[in-house]
Design a protein around this motif. Sequence first.
Motif, mmCIF file in Angstrom:
data_model
loop_
_atom_site.group_PDB
_atom_site.id
_atom_site.type_symbol
_atom_site.label_atom_id
_atom_site.label_comp_id
_atom_site.label_asym_id
_atom_site.label_seq_id
_atom_site.Cartn_x
_atom_site.Cartn_y
_atom_site.Cartn_z
ATOM 1 N N THR A 1 13.537 14.434 4.882
ATOM 2 C CA THR A 1 13.479 14.437 3.416
ATOM 3 C C THR A 1 14.341 15.599 2.901
ATOM 4 O O THR A 1 14.667 16.510 3.668
ATOM 5 N N HIS B 1 7.168 5.264 -3.053
ATOM 6 C CA HIS B 1 7.680 4.473 -1.924
ATOM 7 C C HIS B 1 9.017 5.014 -1.401
ATOM 8 O O HIS B 1 9.638 4.396 -0.545
ATOM 9 N N ASN C 1 9.394 4.856 9.191
ATOM 10 C CA ASN C 1 10.045 4.348 7.978
ATOM 11 C C ASN C 1 10.078 5.451 6.927
ATOM 12 O O ASN C 1 9.372 5.405 5.911
ATOM 13 N N ARG D 1 15.152 4.992 1.232
ATOM 14 C CA ARG D 1 14.243 5.157 2.363
ATOM 15 C C ARG D 1 14.730 4.322 3.541
ATOM 16 O O ARG D 1 15.602 3.463 3.380
ATOM 17 N N LYS E 1 10.467 7.904 3.961
ATOM 18 C CA LYS E 1 10.733 7.740 2.531
ATOM 19 C C LYS E 1 11.580 8.918 2.059
ATOM 20 O O LYS E 1 11.431 10.028 2.549
ATOM 21 N N ARG F 1 0.862 -1.178 0.000
ATOM 22 C CA ARG F 1 0.000 0.000 0.000
ATOM 23 C C ARG F 1 0.895 1.222 0.000
ATOM 24 O O ARG F 1 2.073 1.132 0.324
ATOM 25 N N THR F 2 0.354 2.329 -0.364
ATOM 26 C CA THR F 2 1.128 3.571 -0.312
ATOM 27 C C THR F 2 0.427 4.495 0.663
ATOM 28 O O THR F 2 -0.798 4.580 0.656
ATOM 29 N N ASN F 3 1.185 5.145 1.481
ATOM 30 C CA ASN F 3 0.590 6.073 2.439
ATOM 31 C C ASN F 3 1.580 7.176 2.797
ATOM 32 O O ASN F 3 2.745 6.890 3.050
ATOM 33 N N GLY F 4 1.119 8.392 2.802
ATOM 34 C CA GLY F 4 1.962 9.505 3.250
ATOM 35 C C GLY F 4 2.874 9.990 2.148
ATOM 36 O O GLY F 4 3.690 9.229 1.636
ATOM 37 N N ASP F 5 2.710 11.249 1.764
ATOM 38 C CA ASP F 5 3.577 11.776 0.712
ATOM 39 C C ASP F 5 4.202 13.104 1.136
ATOM 40 O O ASP F 5 4.596 13.908 0.302
ATOM 41 N N VAL F 6 4.282 13.298 2.461
ATOM 42 C CA VAL F 6 4.914 14.527 2.950
ATOM 43 C C VAL F 6 6.401 14.485 2.589
ATOM 44 O O VAL F 6 7.088 13.491 2.836
ATOM 45 N N PHE G 1 5.140 -4.740 7.205
ATOM 46 C CA PHE G 1 5.147 -3.284 7.336
ATOM 47 C C PHE G 1 3.817 -2.871 7.966
ATOM 48 O O PHE G 1 2.760 -3.159 7.414
ATOM 49 N N CYS H 1 1.280 0.049 9.555
ATOM 50 C CA CYS H 1 0.909 1.455 9.738
ATOM 51 C C CYS H 1 0.079 1.564 11.016
ATOM 52 O O CYS H 1 -0.683 0.652 11.341
ATOM 53 N N TYR I 1 1.311 -4.789 5.345
ATOM 54 C CA TYR I 1 1.614 -5.651 4.211
ATOM 55 C C TYR I 1 2.966 -6.303 4.436
ATOM 56 O O TYR I 1 3.778 -5.809 5.233
ATOM 57 N N TYR J 1 9.265 16.182 5.961
ATOM 58 C CA TYR J 1 9.019 15.006 6.805
ATOM 59 C C TYR J 1 10.305 14.687 7.545
ATOM 60 O O TYR J 1 11.398 14.775 6.973
ATOM 61 N N GLY K 1 5.089 2.168 10.724
ATOM 62 C CA GLY K 1 5.317 2.831 9.442
ATOM 63 C C GLY K 1 5.814 4.274 9.528
ATOM 64 O O GLY K 1 6.677 4.678 8.757
HETATM 65 N N1 LIG Z 1 8.725 11.180 3.425
HETATM 66 C C1 LIG Z 1 7.701 10.522 4.010
HETATM 67 N N2 LIG Z 1 7.916 9.310 4.546
HETATM 68 C C2 LIG Z 1 6.895 8.642 5.119
HETATM 69 C C3 LIG Z 1 5.597 9.205 5.206
HETATM 70 C C4 LIG Z 1 5.409 10.504 4.649
HETATM 71 O O1 LIG Z 1 4.303 11.089 4.673
HETATM 72 N N3 LIG Z 1 6.479 11.124 4.036
HETATM 73 N N4 LIG Z 1 4.561 8.508 5.809
HETATM 74 C C5 LIG Z 1 4.924 7.391 6.701
HETATM 75 C C6 LIG Z 1 3.797 6.490 6.971
HETATM 76 S S1 LIG Z 1 2.622 7.033 8.045
HETATM 77 C C7 LIG Z 1 3.727 5.232 6.451
HETATM 78 S S2 LIG Z 1 2.518 4.129 6.924
HETATM 79 C C8 LIG Z 1 4.728 4.756 5.472
HETATM 80 C C9 LIG Z 1 4.065 4.191 4.224
HETATM 81 O O2 LIG Z 1 5.045 3.697 3.375
HETATM 82 P P1 LIG Z 1 4.636 3.172 1.936
HETATM 83 O O3 LIG Z 1 3.879 4.270 1.249
HETATM 84 O O4 LIG Z 1 5.903 2.816 1.248
HETATM 85 O O5 LIG Z 1 3.760 1.963 2.150
HETATM 86 O O6 LIG Z 1 5.628 5.781 5.091
HETATM 87 C C10 LIG Z 1 6.093 6.578 6.155
HETATM 88 N N5 LIG Z 1 7.148 7.420 5.654
#
Ligand SMILES: Nc1nc2c(c(=O)[nH]1)N[C@H]1C(S)=C(S)[C@@H](COP(=O)(O)O)O[C@H]1N2
Length: 279
Positions: free
Chosen positions: A200, A234, A250, A239, A252, A94-99, A146, A148, A154, A205, A247
């Motif tokens: 980042t 991702h 973790n 990352r 990104k 799944r994908t979550n969070g793009d800050v 992984f 959240c 997942y 983030y 999560g």
């Molecule tokens: N740069 C960055 N990293 C981030 C996030 C984000 O918003 N920005 N969200 C976090 C959260 S809450 C989760 S659950 C995971 C999701 O990773 P995925 O999208 O690879 O599954 O990334 C984490 N790392």
Amino acid sequence: MTANEEQPIKLTPPDDSDVEQQMRRMSRRSLVKGAVGIAFVLGARHWVDTRRTRQGIPWPLRRALQVNEEIWHDFASTGHLAPTFRSTQITRARTNGDVGLSDIQDLSTWTLKVSGLDTSTGDPDTRSFTLDDIKKLPAHTIITQFKCIEGWSYIMSWRGARLVDFMEKYSPALKTDDSGNPLPPVNGVPAYPNFVSMSTPDKQYFVGLDMQSARHPQTLLCYEMNGKPLTQEHGAPLRLIIPVKYGVKNIKRIGNIHYTNQRPADYWAEQGYDWYAEL
Ligand SMILES: Nc1nc2c(c(=O)[nH]1)N[C@H]1C(S)=C(S)[C@@H](COP(=O)(O)O)O[C@H]1N2
Ligand SMILES: [Mo]
């Protein structure tokens, strides 16, 4: 006075302050011992609760529990491994969070800036690394779950370098004694600073990590997911995969790493989530 003349034995009764001191020492010791016992009886599930209820209890016990917190984190972060899985158990990501992911990164512009490095070897405090520098370190593949904090998870395969190997090759500045001399390792653990901060490239983030979790053997600077280079969403090109944490930790697209003795700011801790986000 002659040699065979007996010396009267002087029995000095201990004064009140001695007794008080002795009692304080004893109760402190048993409090710490008790707290260590409690730490092992309470499961990880109850840990967050005990941290919350701590606020209402008197200071001596609170102090003992502070010691307990350190002990607990040593145990939780280095004493256990997150479960691993077979490749047939991999599930859909799944994908979550793009800050912090707004600008597309390509390898020609991306660098990893690291500060708080050891300068005793003549190297600068801050250095920039390329993805090739990371790929030169021993590569590890790990299949983990992984998770959240929102409740979904997942199972995925990740490949990258251990953060601990990166630190061993490019050492953080070691803690020093009062005269500024680097402290020696304790039980083979170098006197690294207490925390690692990562952000980042645009610093939108950011996460804070305790050093024990950063040094954990399953903590990877990861560049591949399911056998392919990381996609933008991702966290390309690099990352963090830290399976002992939720999560949120973790991060990104790492652009900056900083070693520090001050507990770093953390994006989700600022929104009220537990700073450690320990599973
Ligand atoms: N740069 C960055 N990293 C981030 C996030 C984000 O918003 N920005 N969200 C976090 C959260 S809450 C989760 S659950 C995971 C999701 O990773 P995925 O999208 O690879 O599954 O990334 C984490 N790392
Ligand atoms: Mo998350």
